[in-house]
Design an enzyme around this catalytic site. Structure first.
Site, PDB file in Angstrom:
ATOM      1  N   CYS A  88       0.806  -1.221   0.000  1.00 60.05           N
ATOM      2  CA  CYS A  88       0.000   0.000   0.000  1.00 60.05           C
ATOM      3  C   CYS A  88       0.836   1.266   0.000  1.00 60.05           C
ATOM      4  CB  CYS A  88      -0.962  -0.035   1.169  1.00 60.05           C
ATOM      5  SG  CYS A  88      -2.023  -1.495   1.078  1.00 60.05           S
ATOM      6  N   HIS A 111      -2.310   8.368   5.816  1.00 61.42           N
ATOM      7  CA  HIS A 111      -2.576   7.064   5.204  1.00 61.42           C
ATOM      8  C   HIS A 111      -4.025   6.700   5.531  1.00 61.42           C
ATOM      9  CE1 HIS A 111      -1.728   3.339   3.271  1.00 61.42           C
ATOM     10  NE2 HIS A 111      -1.921   2.618   4.353  1.00 61.42           N
ATOM     11  N   GLU A 166      -1.026   5.451  13.293  1.00 60.93           N
ATOM     12  CA  GLU A 166      -0.673   6.699  12.611  1.00 60.93           C
ATOM     13  C   GLU A 166      -0.805   7.880  13.581  1.00 60.93           C
ATOM     14  OE1 GLU A 166      -2.634   7.291   8.864  1.00 60.93           O
ATOM     15  OE2 GLU A 166      -1.175   8.804   8.237  1.00 60.93           O
ATOM     16  N   LYS A 224      -9.042   8.694   1.852  1.00 56.99           N
ATOM     17  CA  LYS A 224      -9.653   7.362   1.742  1.00 56.99           C
ATOM     18  C   LYS A 224     -11.079   7.340   2.277  1.00 56.99           C
ATOM     19  CE  LYS A 224      -5.329   4.683   1.838  1.00 56.99           C
ATOM     20  NZ  LYS A 224      -4.295   5.677   2.252  1.00 56.99           N
ATOM     21  N   HIS A 246      -9.473   2.876  -0.365  1.00 59.26           N
ATOM     22  CA  HIS A 246      -8.042   2.581  -0.374  1.00 59.26           C
ATOM     23  C   HIS A 246      -7.655   2.064  -1.759  1.00 59.26           C
ATOM     24  CE1 HIS A 246      -4.095   1.484   0.549  1.00 59.26           C
ATOM     25  NE2 HIS A 246      -4.255   0.854   1.691  1.00 59.26           N
ATOM     26  N   PHE A 252       1.414  -3.409   4.106  1.00 64.51           N
ATOM     27  CA  PHE A 252       1.754  -4.755   4.558  1.00 64.51           C
ATOM     28  C   PHE A 252       3.209  -5.049   4.208  1.00 64.51           C
ATOM     29  CE2 PHE A 252      -2.711  -6.901   4.190  1.00 64.51           C
ATOM     30  CZ  PHE A 252      -3.141  -6.178   5.281  1.00 64.51           C
TER      31      PHE A 252
END
Lengths: 395, 425
Positions: free
Chosen positions: B175, B315, B326, B347, B352, B411
């Protein structure tokens, strides 16, 4: 190179393949010109199967081993060997700023699940609902992570503690070429001091063979060395892992690390593969390398054995006149990590001060017993991507 | 004015941007909807969702791809974004972009329609395995699948279409991929290796299996109804991300080269930070050290201090884990000022966009600075007391901003932060 302290030294190599693990096993097998392949398990396809690994020696936690598929275990293992070889294993401070570039495809499928679903879909009243139900119940949740391209790098971070930057390049053979090229460029420019670069492949996979068989690229029995495949072209997929530790000279010297070789240049290209394009591209790329001597130099070739590209590479190399060794004849073709694997073999040859034995039935690979100072490594993708590296002895 | 930064490196500017998301195609439509707080998330119609826990996504349904495959849609989305970016930049000539291509693209796999097709062609419908599929492939009738399902194919086709130079790099850092593509372009320009780079993130991979995979990892929200309220980053009731599609493209140039050709400067990529995490395959180190270090590196790379950052493009996935970590990271980096810095998540509206997210959100960050207007975090109805940040809830806001962060975490322990700014006066 303008600034000698920014020379890139290869200070570690990690190799596993059908020939075993480590530098010595690879040198001996290549010097004995003894290919290891299997033409029966995936008949009619020929593959080069991975030698058994003592996984615990590089991946101590069983939990980590279970979280990975074979391609990742192979890669993490080879990366560990490279770090051992460079004297970096467990050196947390250096590993915390080591820049990792991995060249990767994707992981293996679950054949049983795929076969059951593809069979069931044919007779399903509502194929969409059937697919949803079966995937939801049959896919192992962790399989996704074992397939994801960037999770080889992720597992190397977890198992070996490499936590500087982490980038995964994809795109078949070209990804390995670009991984090394970018690592070198960053070191030369002072953007990086030390890099772990490489990749792995599980070539013993029907889903992988399928991908290449679409284009007629998967080698069928009988096995022949790559220069001798005109009648039946293609490559035999390899299971292997190959990693290099590449380091700025100043950084290596500061920690007392010895150079195995110097990575002097990496150049790459993309042609659309019209007839003659590969030969012209390699010729152009060769011109962009530092001077290569007419003696004391050799070529370690990544020729795949496919029609066209391998013929053109052979013509170009014949014109250059240096002794040539195609590594794919012995250990197969691993796609993404092959360029790294071949740089590692070039490094071994320079360490021994001589080239390993020919493995060729056409006579193209000539015996060469002279001292060796330079090796040009070629990478010509089976479909796209051209590259050369110049690896030199540090005297 | 020097065209080099404080570290003596070429300043890297943005001269062209293109974007496609579920909100629409192009910067104008995306920006107007984004600042109006509209959501592009809707019920999936591309494939049957019977029995699936999650039945919503930010699919881009207005771009034709028949028959659908993830690499084909990813390629189409990238084409639209790149075309917009290159046209705006006015760089090179049609079909010749004077620099390399760095492409963030989802990993490629053969998909179910092809497996079914192969099984049928092998005459093995009902009892097919890989040997049958291999036999079908060996007939040569499916030759086109080779190229389509090679990882290099999307980048190769884009390189042909837009005439980028050299071997394109396809990359995946999960991502964070889109941000990594930008980072590679910045580094190449700073090395003096190139004057321009085309940095693209694209993702058109919403299909049954990819949805099920994320679902099995409990990463997706199951709040299907209404779809537009499903993504609720930083809210107390956030329960997973929404998969989405899109593409973002940026033309990066050295400031010197851009000025020399009279290009309009849209923004500056001032700094990049990257630090990977060795804690877990899908989870962040509980102390947040890697993401804290990543943001600090980016700010230092830009030659700035935290007090000079005026906005954070989060993010902000809307998973319980990401948003908590975050927040922890931002709090550590910005200290007592953390609560005063607006931080919002695109997002909440576009979902996403996975491999594309870093590039899509870099475009939005640049637009935020250009317009001096912050897009909101929508669906913020139930604040999370554990996240005492100014998340720009629900309504866009004007603000005076000189420098902004854009975070991307993925990830595999992938963390990248970009610092963007405006052309120095």
């Amino acid at each position: 190179m303008a600034d000698a302290s920014r020379e890139a030294w290869i200070t570690g190599i990690g190799l596993v393949s059908c020939l075993g693990e480590g530098a010595d096993a690879h040198w001996q097998a290549y010097d004995a010109a003894t290919p290891v392949y299997d033409a029966t398990t995936f008949a009619p396809y020929v593959v080069h199967p991975l030698a058994p690994l003592t996984l615990d020696s590089q991946i101590p936690k069983k939990g980590d081993q279970r979280q990975m598929e074979q391609w990742q275990r192979t890669g993490v293992y080879a990366a560990g060997l490279a770090l051992d070889s460079a004297g970096l294993k467990g050196q947390a401070e250096v590993l915390g700023r080591t820049d990792m570039i991995v060249a990767a495809g994707g992981g293996e499928r679950d054949y049983a699940v795929d076969s059951a679903i593809v069979s069931g879909l044919a007779g399903a009243d509502n194929p969409g609902a059937y697919l949803n139900e079966r995937l939801t119940s049959d896919l192992r949740p962790t399989l996704f992570l074992a397939q994801l391209s960037n999770l080889l790098a992720g597992n190397i971070s977890i198992v070996h503690g490499v936590t500087g930057s982490s980038r995964t390049f994809m795109g078949e053979e070209g990804s390995g070429i670009e991984a090394v090229r970018i690592a070198l460029a960053r070191i030369a420019a002072g953007q990086s001091d030390v890099a772990l670069v490489g990749g792995s492949q599980n070539g013993e996979r029907k889903d992988l063979l399928l991908l290449f068989e679409f284009g007629g690229y998967a080698l069928k029995d009988p096995y022949r060395p790559v220069w001798d495949r005109a009648g039946q072209p293609g490559f035999a997929t390899a299971s292997l892992g190959a990693f290099l530790v590449i380091e700025a000279r100043a950084h290596a010297e500061a920690r007392g690390a010895k150079p195995l070789a110097r990575l002097s240049a990496v150049v790459s290209d993309r042609t659309a593969r019209a007839p003659g394009a590969v030969e012209a591209s390699l010729d152009r790329l060769w011109g962009a390398l530092p001077a290569v001597a007419a003696d004391r130099a050799a070529v370690v070739s990544g020729a795949t054995g496919v029609t066209g590209a391998t013929d053109e590479e052979r013509a170009l190399l014949a014109a250059r006149g240096l002794p040539v060794r195609a590594t794919g004849s012995v250990a197969g073709h691993s796609i993404e990590p092959q360029f790294v694997f071949n740089i590692a073999l070039a490094t071994l040859a320079l360490g021994h001060g001589r080239l390993f034995a020919p493995c060729d039935t056409t006579g193209f690979e000539k015996p060469f017993d002279s001292p060796l100072d330079q090796v040009v490594v070629t990478g010509v993708g089976h479909w796209r991507g051209e590259g050369l590296a110049l690896v030199e002895a540090v005297r | 004015m020097a065209v080099r930064d404080k570290a003596g490196r070429p300043v890297v500017v943005v001269t062209g941007m293109g974007i496609v998301t579920s909100l629409g195609a192009g910067k104008d439509e995306n920006w107007s909807k984004l600042t109006a707080g509209q959501s592009g998330i809707h019920t999936i119609t591309r494939f049957a969702t019977d029995g699936l826990k999650t039945r919503i996504a930010g699919c881009v349904d207005f771009v034709a791809t028949e028959p659908f495959s993830a690499p084909l849609l990813s390629e189409r989305l990238a084409e639209l974004a790149v075309d917009e970016a290159v046209t705006q930049a006015g760089i090179g000539s049609p079909g010749r972009f004077p620099g390399p291509l760095f492409l963030a693209v989802p990993p490629v796999e053969l998909e179910w329609p092809q497996r079914v097709e192969l099984a049928a062609a092998a005459g093995a419908a009902g009892h097919a395995d890989y040997d049958d599929m291999l036999r079908a492939a060996a007939t040569g009738r499916f030759r086109a699948h080779h190229e389509r399902f090679q990882f290099a194919s999307v980048a190769d086709n884009l390189a042909t279409r837009f005439g980028t130079q050299g071997m394109p790099i396809s990359l995946s850092t999960a991502c964070a991929s889109g941000a990594s593509a930008i980072q590679l372009g910045v580094e190449a320009i700073r090395r003096g290796e190139v004057d321009a780079a085309l940095c693209v993130g694209t993702d058109g991979s919403v299909n049954t299996e990819s949805l099920v995979r994320f679902s099995l990892l409990s990463a997706l929200t199951t709040a299907n109804d209404p779809p537009e309220e499903a993504a609720k980053p930083f809210s107390k009731n956030r329960d997973g991300f929404v998969m989405a599609e899109g593409a973002g493209a940026l033309v990066l140039e050295s400031w010197e080269a851009a000025k020399a050709r009279g290009a309009k400067i849209l923004g500056v990529v001032e700094g990049c930070g990257e630090l990977s995490d060795s804690f877990h395959r899908t989870r962040t180190s509980p102390d947040g050290k890697p993401i804290i270090g990543c943001m600090r590196q980016a700010i230092a790379d830009a030659g700035l201090t935290p007090d000079q950052i005026h906005y954070i493009n989060a993010h902000g996935t809307s998973t319980p884990e990401n948003d908590k970590m975050e927040c922890l990271g931002v709090t550590a980096v910005f200290g007592e000022h953390a609560g005063g810095i607006p931080i919002s998540s695109n997002k909440s509206m576009v979902g996403h966009t996975l491999s594309a997210a870093g590039a899509v959100e870099a475009v939005f960050t640049a637009l935020t600075l250009l317009h001096q207007r912050i897009p909101p975090t929508i669906n913020h109805q139930i604040p999370d007391p554990a996240i005492p940040l100014d998340v720009v809830p629900n309504v866009a806001r004007d603000a005076k901003m000189a420098h902004a962060l854009s975070n991307s975490f993925g990830f595999g322990g992938q963390n990248v932060t970009l610092v963007m700014g405006l052309e120095p006066t």
